[in-house]
Design a protein around this motif. Structure first.
Motif, PDB file in Angstrom:
ATOM      1  N   THR A  70       0.829  -1.258   0.057  1.00  0.00           N
ATOM      2  CA  THR A  70      -0.140   0.050  -0.147  1.00  0.00           C
ATOM      3  C   THR A  70       0.812   1.162   0.186  1.00  0.00           C
ATOM      4  O   THR A  70       1.955   1.001   0.383  1.00  0.00           O
ATOM      5  N   PRO A  71       0.508   2.443  -0.419  1.00  0.00           N
ATOM      6  CA  PRO A  71       1.262   3.571  -0.927  1.00  0.00           C
ATOM      7  C   PRO A  71       1.927   4.020   0.633  1.00  0.00           C
ATOM      8  O   PRO A  71       3.235   4.460   0.546  1.00  0.00           O
ATOM      9  N   ASP A  72       1.515   3.848   1.713  1.00  0.00           N
ATOM     10  CA  ASP A  72       2.176   4.496   3.174  1.00  0.00           C
ATOM     11  C   ASP A  72       2.420   3.324   3.937  1.00  0.00           C
ATOM     12  O   ASP A  72       2.527   3.458   5.241  1.00  0.00           O
ATOM     13  N   GLY A  73       2.463   2.184   3.555  1.00  0.00           N
ATOM     14  CA  GLY A  73       2.656   0.985   4.496  1.00  0.00           C
ATOM     15  C   GLY A  73       1.630   0.685   5.300  1.00  0.00           C
ATOM     16  O   GLY A  73       1.853   0.025   6.345  1.00  0.00           O
ATOM     17  N   GLU A  74       0.309   1.163   4.951  1.00  0.00           N
ATOM     18  CA  GLU A  74      -0.838   0.978   5.922  1.00  0.00           C
ATOM     19  C   GLU A  74      -1.106  -0.440   5.889  1.00  0.00           C
ATOM     20  O   GLU A  74      -0.888  -1.311   5.092  1.00  0.00           O
ATOM     21  N   GLU A  84       6.144   0.588   6.092  1.00  0.00           N
ATOM     22  CA  GLU A  84       6.273   1.752   5.154  1.00  0.00           C
ATOM     23  C   GLU A  84       7.630   2.021   4.431  1.00  0.00           C
ATOM     24  O   GLU A  84       7.657   2.392   3.265  1.00  0.00           O
ATOM     25  N   SER A  85       8.579   1.638   5.180  1.00  0.00           N
ATOM     26  CA  SER A  85       9.898   1.701   4.448  1.00  0.00           C
ATOM     27  C   SER A  85      10.007   0.828   3.172  1.00  0.00           C
ATOM     28  O   SER A  85      10.493   1.455   2.092  1.00  0.00           O
ATOM     29  N   SER A  87       7.558  -0.203   1.582  1.00  0.00           N
ATOM     30  CA  SER A  87       6.539   0.093   0.587  1.00  0.00           C
ATOM     31  C   SER A  87       7.100   1.338  -0.126  1.00  0.00           C
ATOM     32  O   SER A  87       6.870   1.329  -1.477  1.00  0.00           O
ATOM     33  N   ARG A  88       7.626   1.987   0.444  1.00  0.00           N
ATOM     34  CA  ARG A  88       8.267   3.280  -0.398  1.00  0.00           C
ATOM     35  C   ARG A  88       9.308   2.963  -1.302  1.00  0.00           C
ATOM     36  O   ARG A  88       9.508   3.527  -2.416  1.00  0.00           O
ATOM     37  N   TYR A  91       7.464   1.436  -4.462  1.00  0.00           N
ATOM     38  CA  TYR A  91       6.837   2.171  -5.109  1.00  0.00           C
ATOM     39  C   TYR A  91       7.870   3.057  -5.803  1.00  0.00           C
ATOM     40  O   TYR A  91       7.792   3.358  -7.191  1.00  0.00           O
ATOM     41  N   PRO A  98       0.480   5.544  -6.759  1.00  0.00           N
ATOM     42  CA  PRO A  98      -0.169   5.262  -5.454  1.00  0.00           C
ATOM     43  C   PRO A  98      -1.820   5.134  -5.451  1.00  0.00           C
ATOM     44  O   PRO A  98      -2.301   4.670  -4.649  1.00  0.00           O
TER      45      PRO A  98
END
Length: 165
Positions: A70-74, A84-85, A87-88, A91, A98
């Motif tokens: 997911t875009p923000d590591g949700e 989160e890291s 995922s970033r 991406y 996103p």
């Protein structure tokens, strides 16, 4: 379908997913299917992941790990989606958008082999593509991770008949 119910359904499939932080963690060890989704309730994502579930045995035979992103590591606390890291990283590395669902197949060499945006890809498309790759052809010839080859060699072993041997 509520998001919490979807998370429960997805948690059953934890063994299919991978949690690496970068591509180098899997290079020459596994092929990857990266599924980027703006939201876990996105209908395309739900359908795509359901199809991948149904093909779990075939995917495993081809050394495929699935990463849900997911875009923000949700939803990283579920143990199913990348944090989160990571995922970033994915991406950025694959320039995924996103706001849309994307599926990317990554080969053993860590290079992108296939990409689909805002569409559901039947697992047969991915399996056929992988099976046509030279490294997979070599795996098949050597009987590596090929259940049909393993079963054939087991069936030709001599059996004891008890008659004069």
């Amino acid at each position: 379908m509520k998001a919490s119910a979807l998370l429960i359904c997805l948690s059953v499939l934890l063994p299919l997913t991978a949690t690496a932080q970068s591509l180098s963690d899997y290079q020459w060890k596994a092929r990857l299917i990266l599924v980027f989704t703006p939201d876990i309730s996105d209908p395309l994502f739900v359908e795509q992941y359901g199809l991948l579930q149904q093909a779990a045995e075939e995917l495993e035979e081809r050394m495929i790990k699935i990463m849900l992103i997911t875009p923000d590591g949700e939803h990283e606390n579920t143990g199913i989606f990348l944090g989160e890291s990571a995922s970033r990283y994915f991406y950025d590395h694959f320039s995924a958008e996103p706001y849309q669902m994307e599926l990317i197949l990554v080969g053993l060499d860590s290079y992108e082999k296939y990409r689909a945006r805002n569409t559901v890809t039947p697992p047969s498309v991915l399996l056929n593509l992988i099976d046509s790759m030279p490294m997979r052809q070599q795996e098949i010839q050597q009987g590596y991770n090929n259940k049909s080859q393993i079963n054939q060699t087991e069936s030709v072993l001599p059996t004891e008949t008890g008659g004069g041997y």
